[in-house]
Design a protein around this motif. Structure first.
Motif, PDB file in Angstrom:
ATOM      1  N   ARG A 299      -1.290   8.778   3.090  1.00 45.34           N
ATOM      2  CA  ARG A 299      -1.974   8.692   4.474  1.00 45.34           C
ATOM      3  C   ARG A 299      -2.579   7.161   4.805  1.00 45.34           C
ATOM      4  O   ARG A 299      -2.527   6.771   5.778  1.00 45.34           O
ATOM      5  N   LEU A 300      -3.128   6.787   3.647  1.00 48.75           N
ATOM      6  CA  LEU A 300      -4.038   5.466   3.838  1.00 48.75           C
ATOM      7  C   LEU A 300      -2.813   4.284   4.124  1.00 48.75           C
ATOM      8  O   LEU A 300      -2.897   3.422   4.760  1.00 48.75           O
ATOM      9  N   SER A 301      -1.652   4.532   3.517  1.00 49.39           N
ATOM     10  CA  SER A 301      -0.634   3.665   3.799  1.00 49.39           C
ATOM     11  C   SER A 301       0.103   3.632   5.041  1.00 49.39           C
ATOM     12  O   SER A 301       0.607   2.814   5.761  1.00 49.39           O
ATOM     13  N   GLU A 302      -0.035   4.975   5.654  1.00 51.54           N
ATOM     14  CA  GLU A 302       0.584   5.173   6.892  1.00 51.54           C
ATOM     15  C   GLU A 302      -0.229   4.938   8.073  1.00 51.54           C
ATOM     16  O   GLU A 302       0.407   4.356   9.142  1.00 51.54           O
ATOM     17  N   ALA A 303      -1.636   5.106   8.141  1.00 51.88           N
ATOM     18  CA  ALA A 303      -2.520   4.950   9.050  1.00 51.88           C
ATOM     19  C   ALA A 303      -2.429   3.654   9.856  1.00 51.88           C
ATOM     20  O   ALA A 303      -2.451   3.650  11.005  1.00 51.88           O
ATOM     21  N   PRO A 304      -2.267   2.428   9.150  1.00 50.74           N
ATOM     22  CA  PRO A 304      -2.253   1.105   9.917  1.00 50.74           C
ATOM     23  C   PRO A 304      -1.108   0.952  10.757  1.00 50.74           C
ATOM     24  O   PRO A 304      -1.270   0.366  11.739  1.00 50.74           O
ATOM     25  N   SER A 305       0.098   1.559  10.334  1.00 49.43           N
ATOM     26  CA  SER A 305       1.299   1.427  11.442  1.00 49.43           C
ATOM     27  C   SER A 305       1.152   1.973  12.678  1.00 49.43           C
ATOM     28  O   SER A 305       1.685   1.858  13.600  1.00 49.43           O
ATOM     29  N   HIS A 306       0.168   3.071  12.501  1.00 50.98           N
ATOM     30  CA  HIS A 306      -0.352   3.720  13.935  1.00 50.98           C
ATOM     31  C   HIS A 306      -1.624   2.996  14.748  1.00 50.98           C
ATOM     32  O   HIS A 306      -2.028   3.769  15.637  1.00 50.98           O
ATOM     33  N   GLY A 307      -2.177   2.089  14.184  1.00 47.43           N
ATOM     34  CA  GLY A 307      -3.046   1.556  14.744  1.00 47.43           C
ATOM     35  C   GLY A 307      -4.478   2.108  14.470  1.00 47.43           C
ATOM     36  O   GLY A 307      -5.365   1.974  15.604  1.00 47.43           O
ATOM     37  N   LYS A 308      -4.576   2.919  13.421  1.00 47.96           N
ATOM     38  CA  LYS A 308      -5.886   3.793  13.257  1.00 47.96           C
ATOM     39  C   LYS A 308      -6.366   3.749  11.847  1.00 47.96           C
ATOM     40  O   LYS A 308      -5.584   3.385  11.000  1.00 47.96           O
ATOM     41  N   PRO A 309      -7.700   3.755  11.929  1.00 44.35           N
ATOM     42  CA  PRO A 309      -8.078   4.083  10.552  1.00 44.35           C
ATOM     43  C   PRO A 309      -7.706   5.433   9.965  1.00 44.35           C
ATOM     44  O   PRO A 309      -7.440   6.109  10.905  1.00 44.35           O
TER      45      PRO A 309
END
Length: 257
Positions: free
Chosen positions: A216-226
């Protein structure tokens, strides 16, 4: 006045930006007023908050080089205020060389807004050059993310030696906030050994909170969210909330009227 913390490690891929973005969001969630200064030309902290780094103007580059007002460059998001960066910052190291107070350009810029925040978190580039030197001169403390991998300690002594030189010559107030173990996998002997080695070499300087490997830490930036906004109950979100609590124990928020 804000406490300014620089996230520094000359090695790339150790979790500097991930830690800066997510800790900022957790601190704000806990009631702190937070500004993230993206000082990496890659601009990943900027996009990590959902800000379009290609469209934003002015940026921290314009503040440093063109004298743009820092308050005009700040972007307000739901998770934290952001002083954005993009690839234009890459040329700033060369352009700052002939300027007055070249090592203090960032410090002078942040001084204009530090009274408005409890924390200013600086995401530093993965190198030890003039941009990073500006970060160290602007910071009260340094937070060093340390990846739980074989080469974790390699270069760490060089980094801390650089911090000591900066303390002796340019910023006598700078101190070590702590070392943060990242990408920790308790199932592997390697992570356990690296964690033990870091704690042995730097007793009392390692955060009790460790940041786990977490998709989830890796995926979050691609959604523009912490990660706290992307998946609030994930192991990564829980870990960064704990880190925020640990930081606030050492640096309590002022009482507000």
């Amino acid at each position: 006045m804000a406490k300014t913390i620089a996230f520094v490690n000359q090695k790339g891929g150790v979790g500097k930006t991930t830690s800066c973005v997510n800790l900022a969001a957790c601190l704000q969630e806990a009631g702190a007023k937070v500004l993230v200064c993206d000082f990496d030309p890659q601009g990943n902290a900027t996009s990590g908050f959902g800000v379009d780094k290609g469209a934003v103007f002015p940026t921290i580059y314009d503040v440093l080089i063109s004298g743009a007002a820092v308050e005009h460059a700040i972007v307000h998001t739901k998770y934290s205020d952001v002083l954005p960066a993009n690839k234009g910052l890459a040329g700033a190291s060369v352009e700052m060389i002939p300027l007055d107070r070249r090592e203090y350009r960032l410090k002078d810029a942040l001084a204009q807004v530090e009274a408005s925040y409890d924390f200013i978190l600086i995401d530093c580039p993965p190198s030890l050059e003039l941009l990073t030197l500006n970060c160290l001169c602007a910071a009260d403390t340094v937070l060093v993310p340390v990846q739980c991998e074989y080469y974790a300690l390699e270069g760490l002594s060089d980094l801390l030696s650089t911090v000591r030189i900066v303390k002796g010559r340019l910023n006598p107030a700078i101190a070590l906030e702590g070392l943060l173990l990242t990408m920790y996998d308790g199932r592997t002997n390697l992570s356990l050994q690296v964690a033990e080695e870091v704690k042995r070499h730097f007793p009392g300087k390692v955060f009790a909170t460790v940041i786990p490997r977490n998709v989830r830490l890796s995926e979050a930036p691609s959604h523009g969210k912490p990660v706290t906004a992307y998946d609030s109950s994930s192991r990564g979100a829980v870990a960064y909330r704990r880190l925020a609590e640990e930081l606030l124990e050492k640096n309590p928020l002022p009482r507000r009227a």
